[in-house]
Scaffold this motif. Structure first.
Motif, PDB file in Angstrom:
ATOM      1  N   THR A 116      70.845 -57.253-118.715  1.00  0.00           N
ATOM      2  CA  THR A 116      71.346 -57.313-117.348  1.00  0.00           C
ATOM      3  C   THR A 116      72.082 -58.630-117.127  1.00  0.00           C
ATOM      4  O   THR A 116      71.659 -59.672-117.625  1.00  0.00           O
ATOM      5  CB  THR A 116      70.189 -57.185-116.337  1.00  0.00           C
ATOM      6  N   ILE A 117      73.181 -58.553-116.392  1.00  0.00           N
ATOM      7  CA  ILE A 117      73.953 -59.740-116.032  1.00  0.00           C
ATOM      8  C   ILE A 117      74.080 -59.813-114.516  1.00  0.00           C
ATOM      9  O   ILE A 117      73.888 -58.826-113.811  1.00  0.00           O
ATOM     10  CB  ILE A 117      75.357 -59.740-116.676  1.00  0.00           C
ATOM     11  N   VAL A 118      74.406 -61.006-114.031  1.00  0.00           N
ATOM     12  CA  VAL A 118      74.621 -61.239-112.601  1.00  0.00           C
ATOM     13  C   VAL A 118      76.041 -61.751-112.400  1.00  0.00           C
ATOM     14  O   VAL A 118      76.511 -62.605-113.154  1.00  0.00           O
ATOM     15  CB  VAL A 118      73.607 -62.261-112.058  1.00  0.00           C
ATOM     16  N   LEU A 119      76.723 -61.220-111.381  1.00  0.00           N
ATOM     17  CA  LEU A 119      77.967 -61.814-110.916  1.00  0.00           C
ATOM     18  C   LEU A 119      77.677 -62.620-109.669  1.00  0.00           C
ATOM     19  O   LEU A 119      77.048 -62.119-108.727  1.00  0.00           O
ATOM     20  CB  LEU A 119      79.011 -60.737-110.587  1.00  0.00           C
ATOM     21  N   GLU A 120      78.125 -63.876-109.647  1.00  0.00           N
ATOM     22  CA  GLU A 120      78.077 -64.715-108.452  1.00  0.00           C
ATOM     23  C   GLU A 120      79.507 -64.901-107.962  1.00  0.00           C
ATOM     24  O   GLU A 120      80.375 -65.343-108.715  1.00  0.00           O
ATOM     25  CB  GLU A 120      77.471 -66.079-108.771  1.00  0.00           C
ATOM     26  N   GLY A 121      79.769 -64.559-106.680  1.00  0.00           N
ATOM     27  CA  GLY A 121      81.123 -64.734-106.181  1.00  0.00           C
ATOM     28  C   GLY A 121      81.217 -64.693-104.671  1.00  0.00           C
ATOM     29  O   GLY A 121      80.665 -63.800-104.036  1.00  0.00           O
ATOM     30  N   GLY A 122      81.903 -65.683-104.092  1.00  0.00           N
ATOM     31  CA  GLY A 122      82.188 -65.675-102.670  1.00  0.00           C
ATOM     32  C   GLY A 122      81.058 -66.160-101.799  1.00  0.00           C
ATOM     33  O   GLY A 122      80.175 -66.905-102.234  1.00  0.00           O
ATOM     34  N   GLU A 123      81.082 -65.723-100.531  1.00  0.00           N
ATOM     35  CA  GLU A 123      80.161 -66.201 -99.501  1.00  0.00           C
ATOM     36  C   GLU A 123      79.288 -65.085 -98.950  1.00  0.00           C
ATOM     37  O   GLU A 123      79.581 -63.899 -99.131  1.00  0.00           O
ATOM     38  CB  GLU A 123      80.955 -66.775 -98.323  1.00  0.00           C
ATOM     39  N   VAL A 124      78.252 -65.481 -98.227  1.00  0.00           N
ATOM     40  CA  VAL A 124      77.419 -64.509 -97.517  1.00  0.00           C
ATOM     41  C   VAL A 124      78.176 -63.940 -96.327  1.00  0.00           C
ATOM     42  O   VAL A 124      79.134 -64.534 -95.834  1.00  0.00           O
ATOM     43  CB  VAL A 124      76.086 -65.141 -97.029  1.00  0.00           C
ATOM     44  N   TRP A 125      77.705 -62.742 -95.870  1.00  0.00           N
ATOM     45  CA  TRP A 125      78.184 -62.105 -94.633  1.00  0.00           C
ATOM     46  C   TRP A 125      79.669 -61.739 -94.672  1.00  0.00           C
ATOM     47  O   TRP A 125      80.285 -61.540 -93.635  1.00  0.00           O
ATOM     48  CB  TRP A 125      77.917 -62.997 -93.414  1.00  0.00           C
ATOM     49  N   LYS A 126      80.260 -61.700 -95.856  1.00  0.00           N
ATOM     50  CA  LYS A 126      81.680 -61.367 -95.952  1.00  0.00           C
ATOM     51  C   LYS A 126      81.909 -60.325 -97.046  1.00  0.00           C
ATOM     52  O   LYS A 126      81.119 -60.199 -97.983  1.00  0.00           O
ATOM     53  CB  LYS A 126      82.520 -62.613 -96.277  1.00  0.00           C
TER      54      LYS A 126
END
Length: 365
Positions: free
Chosen positions: A202-212
């Motif tokens: 399993t991999i994770v993508l981290e990108g951008g901001e919360v609530w958007k």
């Protein structure tokens, strides 16, 4: 340490409902109950091919305020042309429904669900929800993709988090196709780490901001999911991989030495060189207090979106460039109107005010 993989649960049926081959099915998975005793269920969409193959999950909003992944999953759900040629795909637009309904990162019992896996059927609320997710979703899958954003008041340049010491995980990470891959096994109790331990890479993508739901982040996520499915020969798709991919083994938060109001000189995703000015810390009348500088050649993989800071607060998260990476060559690889990475840098920069350090003028204190 990777544990022996338990037997996979069948995808042929779910909660007594048949999941036919060659069709798209919907399942509502009960994960908890309201105070009134009403069942609370998370919606899933399951795509099945007529041909045997891997089963992959794509989850979003494990933290209930992280909605970029939800936007990406919904793009896949709403794509009427999307077809599997083999295997099965489980799409979960909102994994943490209890937190999502409260516009919160955390569960109602104030726990972080992404620290509670694999969970327990007799534990806390968060632990019970984690147990259901782990048993019913991860327990049916051969591979996983978990979509995240930065936490509140921060933004992340898209990067994959993956344990690159595991060849199957490393293959997923590289084929997903982000420019930056951060190497690490993850935190105990996280969905990614515990799924890998149970034999589900399993991999994770981290990108951008919360609530958007940010267009460039959604495009990156959708492209990445399709890249992985093409790598597994589950769909026909011309994979799109950046000209350069960086495997980052060291990251560091650059923290404010004192309080003040920041003028940013760099943007998320920008390539920086050692000692390059990152921000100028001023008082409220604009007098310069300190200049924050890059500790090494790197890329800005995350940063605060709030210019007001106090001593010790994290401002820039920098991934150190591998030794064989030339900063100028990395910058040049992005110079195209069609380059998604450069467009992402520009889109994310629209949320912070960036002024070149050479053009800034501050009276001395």
């Amino acid at each position: 340490m990777k544990q022996e993989s338990p037997p996979r649960k069948s995808i042929d049926s779910w909660l007594g409902k048949a999941i036919p081959r060659g069709q798209v099915s919907e399942v509502f998975l009960p994960v908890s109950e309201s105070y009134s005793g009403i069942s609370l269920s998370i919606p899933l969409q399951i795509h099945r091919s007529d041909v045997d193959g891997p089963t992959v999950f794509v989850t979003a909003a494990l933290h209930g305020d992280e909605l970029n992944g939800t936007g990406a999953v919904r793009e896949l759900i709403l794509d009427k042309e999307f077809r599997l040629k083999k295997g099965s795909l489980i799409l979960v637009p909102i994994l943490n429904l209890l937190a999502f309904d409260r516009h919160s990162r955390y569960m109602p019992d104030r726990r972080d669900l992404n620290r509670c896996f694999p969970g327990s059927p007799n534990g806390s609320l968060a632990s019970r929800v984690a147990d259901t997710i782990f048993t019913e979703i991860v327990g049916r899958c051969d591979f996983g993709i978990d979509l995240h954003t930065a936490s509140i008041r921060r933004t992340n340049y898209p990067n994959v988090r993956a344990d690159m010491s595991d060849p199957r995980v490393a293959a997923l990470a590289k084929h997903f196709g982000t420019e930056v891959i951060v190497d690490g096994a993850g935190i105990d109790g996280s969905l990614r780490k515990e799924a890998c331990r149970q034999g589900c890479p399993t991999i994770v993508l981290e990108g951008g901001e919360v609530w958007k739901v940010e267009p460039a982040i959604v495009e990156t996520a959708v492209r990445g999911v399709k890249n992985v499915l093409a790598h597994l020969d589950m769909i026909d798709f011309a994979k799109e991989i950046p000209e350069q991919q960086l495997v980052v083994k060291r990251t560091q938060w650059v923290r404010a030495d004192g309080g003040g109001f920041l003028q940013f000189h760099v943007r998320p995703g920008q390539v920086v060189e050692i000692n390059q000015p990152l921000a100028t810390n001023t008082d409220l009348l604009g007098h310069q207090n300190r200049i924050m500088e890059a500790p090494f050649d790197g890329v800005i993989i995350g940063m605060t979106t709030i210019p007001a800071v106090g001593p010790g607060q994290p401002v820039f998260h920098i991934g150190k460039l591998p030794k064989d990476t030339d900063p100028d060559e990395l910058r040049e690889s992005r110079q195209s109107e069609e380059n998604l990475e450069q467009r992402t840098v520009e889109d994310l920069a629209s949320n912070v005010m960036v002024v070149d350090h050479e053009e800034s003028r501050y009276p001395e204190s």
